[in-house]
Design an enzyme around this catalytic site. Structure first.
Site, short mmCIF file in Angstrom:
data_model
loop_
_atom_site.label_atom_id
_atom_site.label_comp_id
_atom_site.label_asym_id
_atom_site.label_seq_id
_atom_site.Cartn_x
_atom_site.Cartn_y
_atom_site.Cartn_z
N GLY A 328 0.82 -1.20 0.00
CA GLY A 328 0.00 0.00 0.00
C GLY A 328 0.86 1.26 0.00
N SER A 329 0.36 2.28 0.65
CA SER A 329 1.04 3.58 0.62
C SER A 329 2.35 3.59 1.39
CB SER A 329 0.11 4.66 1.17
OG SER A 329 -0.98 4.87 0.29
N THR A 330 2.65 2.56 2.18
CA THR A 330 3.95 2.53 2.85
C THR A 330 5.08 2.38 1.82
OG1 THR A 330 3.91 0.11 3.16
CG2 THR A 330 2.94 1.47 4.89
N TYR A 331 4.73 2.08 0.58
CA TYR A 331 5.72 1.95 -0.50
C TYR A 331 6.15 3.31 -1.04
CZ TYR A 331 7.69 -1.01 -4.28
OH TYR A 331 8.50 -1.72 -5.13
N LYS A 332 5.35 4.34 -0.79
CA LYS A 332 5.58 5.65 -1.40
C LYS A 332 6.91 6.29 -1.03
CE LYS A 332 0.65 6.56 -2.07
NZ LYS A 332 -0.56 7.28 -1.59
#
Length: 657
Positions: A328-332
């Protein structure tokens, strides 16, 4: 008519017969004498050894298994001595009658019988199998008086494995069990010296540290030479080579922190991995739900095995090691660093986020009404999907793959636990090798877009995500994660640190790392986790994430109330602290819980409070965290260093039969 005999001829014939008989006798005695010389002189030593072996027996002495300790020397696995009632099936004619008769002398519960029947199916008939463990002295005396009635049944004194904290950290510690056929075949391929060391050993590590450090924990088998009676019973000890106990294994986890995290998950499923970025030491390694390893020590019964193996929650699955999830957004933050390091985008570039991104006539959804103008920092802080959709399209799948691979995404980290899975870090080559049909092997440009926000084919373990966070927090210096710090000699108490490979410098530019970490810090002060980290006595950085468990159409609105619980989004949080000199980096996922700031981030906050502030949540705060209704800590926290150990609930569980 008178017969005239030839006396001389008769005498000659008689003498010949006597001579032949005499020679035969002499020859026979010669053979006997030669045989005696051969047996008494030539084969004296060999026959003496055989005679001695008939009178004596060499018995293996199984060593005490080494303890497993946490970083503060708290005992996680140990041994206790107990009497066991054991049956050798090959020597029993009527098993049902034997068990019924034994039940009149000692208590044999239905669970004992189910466990014994399961062992009977899995073992050889000449193995000695436990029917009852932990007999009382009174039960031993009753059976001993009636032992003659039960051929093939005996009482033995054994050391049994015990996990005093029950379910706490069960996936890390693992458990031991009886050596099965597959393991027996594997041992047959070991060197002779190693095989000899396992003679008499019936149990072996099956999971976790018990399995990974089996050789250290097992010890060195000793031997006893005993004189035996005609019935084969030992009557006198002649010689003794004592066994060498196994070394203790010292884990890097803090078991009190481990318990705290497991308590905060409550009845929810998920995983958390916390790592010291300065060394790669794993401080907490949580997979929920857990299981009680004590169930496996003397053979798990059918009902408990079925409950564990068929549960929809999969308590035997080590989610931290083997569970893979879209990040999810923890990849950003990692996408932002990739853009800076590869020159794909500058930090100052500004783009408009209208709440969606169009590609090939397809609408990729972002925030409702959009965020307006965003640069890289604001895109991380406010979690702009539009920004990272565009970035992923600019970079392409292979450039993303090549940057993320050294960080450990989709790679085996090499942690000292067996069974780690790789996950998926997609690339065009990966897709060609994974799928069979040509139309499936082709990479489509639209598939790249969702990778930028940690969706699509991306699938990683929480260990990989935490490892990447630790590397980023450490400025690009990557340490191999490990759960074991040292071994400890049981006699001298000397601790020997385990060797670790040197760290690897990924060569990131410090200014790029600092920009990303500063943006992650802003997430906790003006972004999605501001409410959770309000009033913290330290500065931390983080990133919330929400990952889809099932695909929701771009035109459909996500509504958790309309979905089954196992179909709802996962809640994630990625974090490090303190900002200036990071001592801990972590990744946490709460399955099917929804927004990351509501469920995952509060757990991370309290882990940091424990490690950096010596704080422990009070019961009210802990109850709120368990149900996702907590932000910053509620009420006054307790002092972690003053919390009692072992906890009362774990001690009671360990004492239960």
């Amino acid at each position: 008519m008178t017969e005239i005999r030839n006396v001389e001829a008769d005498l000659a014939q008689f003498r010949t017969r006597v001579l032949l008989i005499g020679l035969t006798v002499v020859f026979a005695f010669g053979l006997i004498a030669a045989r005696m010389v051969y047996l008494q002189v030539v084969r004296h030593d060999d026959l003496l050894a055989q005679a001695e072996s008939n009178r004596t027996a060499v018995l293996p002495v199984v060593p005490n298994r080494g303890q497993i300790l946490d970083r503060n020397s708290r005992v996680l696995a140990t041994n206790y001595s107990a009497y066991t009632l054991e049956i050798t099936p090959s020597r029993v004619e009527d098993m049902d009658a034997t068990i019924a008769g034994l039940g009149q002398l000692v208590e044999v519960t239905p669970r004992d019988q189910r466990r014994f029947r399961k062992l009977l199916e899995e073992s050889h008939r000449f193995d000695s199998l436990p029917l009852r463990t932990r007999l009382t002295d009174e039960e031993v005396a009753r059976f001993t008086a009636q032992r003659y009635r039960f051929p093939g049944v005996d009482v033995r004194a054994r050391l049994l494995r015990q996990y005093p904290n029950g379910e706490i950290a069960s996936h890390v510690i693992g458990y031991i069990g009886r050596i099965n056929q597959r393991e027996t075949e594997a041992i047959a391929d070991w060197p002779d010296e190693d095989q000899a060391n396992y003679r008499g050993t019936e149990y072996i590590g099956k999971l976790g540290a018990e399995q990974s450090y089996e050789r250290e924990l097992h010890g060195i088998t000793g031997f006893q030479r005993v004189e035996t009676s005609a019935g084969g019973r030992a009557v006198r000890k002649l010689a003794n080579t004592p066994a060498t106990p196994g070394n203790a294994v010292v884990l890097s986890i803090d078991i009190q922190l481990q318990k705290l995290v497991e308590d905060m998950f409550g009845e929810r499923r998920g995983a958390l991995v916390a790592i010291d970025p300065r060394s790669g030491e794993v401080l907490a390694f949580v997979s929920k739900p857990t299981f009680d390893p004590n169930l496996f020590v003397d053979g798990i019964d059918v009902d408990n095995w079925r409950a564990l193996n068929e549960s929809m929650d999969k308590p035997l699955l080590n989610r931290a090691l083997r569970g893979t999830y879209p990040p999810g957004s923890t990849y950003k933050p990692f996408m932002a660093l990739a853009a800076l390091e590869t020159g794909s985008r500058s930090a100052s570039m500004v783009m408009n986020d209208p709440g969606f991104w169009m590609f090939g006539g397809h609408r990729f959804r972002s925030h409702g009404d959009g965020l307006g103008s965003v640069d890289m920092t604001r895109a991380i802080v406010k979690s702009s999907n539009t920004y990272f959709f565009s970035l992923a399209n600019d970079m392409g799948v292979d450039k993303m793959h090549d940057f993320m691979k050294p960080l450990g995404f989709g790679q085996i980290t090499g942690i000292d636990l067996r069974g780690e899975v790789r996950g998926v870090l997609p690339s065009q080559a990966w897709k060609r090798n994974t799928y069979k049909r040509p139309e499936q092997q082709r990479w489509y440009a639209g598939e790249t877009v969702s990778l930028g926000i940690g969706q699509g084919y991306n699938n990683f373990t929480m260990l990989q995500v935490a490892h990447a966070m630790a590397t980023l927090a450490n400025g690009g210096i990557k340490y191999k994660p490990h759960l074991t710090m040292a071994t400890e000699n049981v006699v001298t108490r000397e601790r020997i640190p385990l060797p670790a490979p040197p760290p690897e410098n990924l060569g990131f530019k410090p200014e790029n790392v600092r920009l990303v970490l500063n943006a992650m810090q802003a997430v906790t002060t003006e972004g999605t986790s501001t409410r959770v980290f309000a009033g913290a006595g330290y500065a931390s950085g983080g990133k919330t994430g929400t990952a889809q468990a099932v695909t929701i159409g771009q035109k459909d609105r996500y509504d958790a109330r309309r979905l089954e619980e196992h179909q709802r989004d996962h809640s994630l949080y990625l974090a490090f602290a303190p900002v200036d000199a990071p001592r801990v980096a972590l990744a946490v996922i709460v399955e099917n819980a929804g927004f990351g700031a509501a469920h995952a981030a509060p757990i991370a906050r309290r882990v940091f409070d424990y490690l950096l502030m010596d704080q422990y949540p009070n019961p009210q705060d802990l109850a709120a965290v368990r149900v996702g209704q907590a932000g910053a800590p509620i009420g006054k926290p307790l002092k972690a260093s003053e919390m009692p150990w072992p906890p009362a609930d774990a001690a009671a569980a360990a004492a239960a039969p």
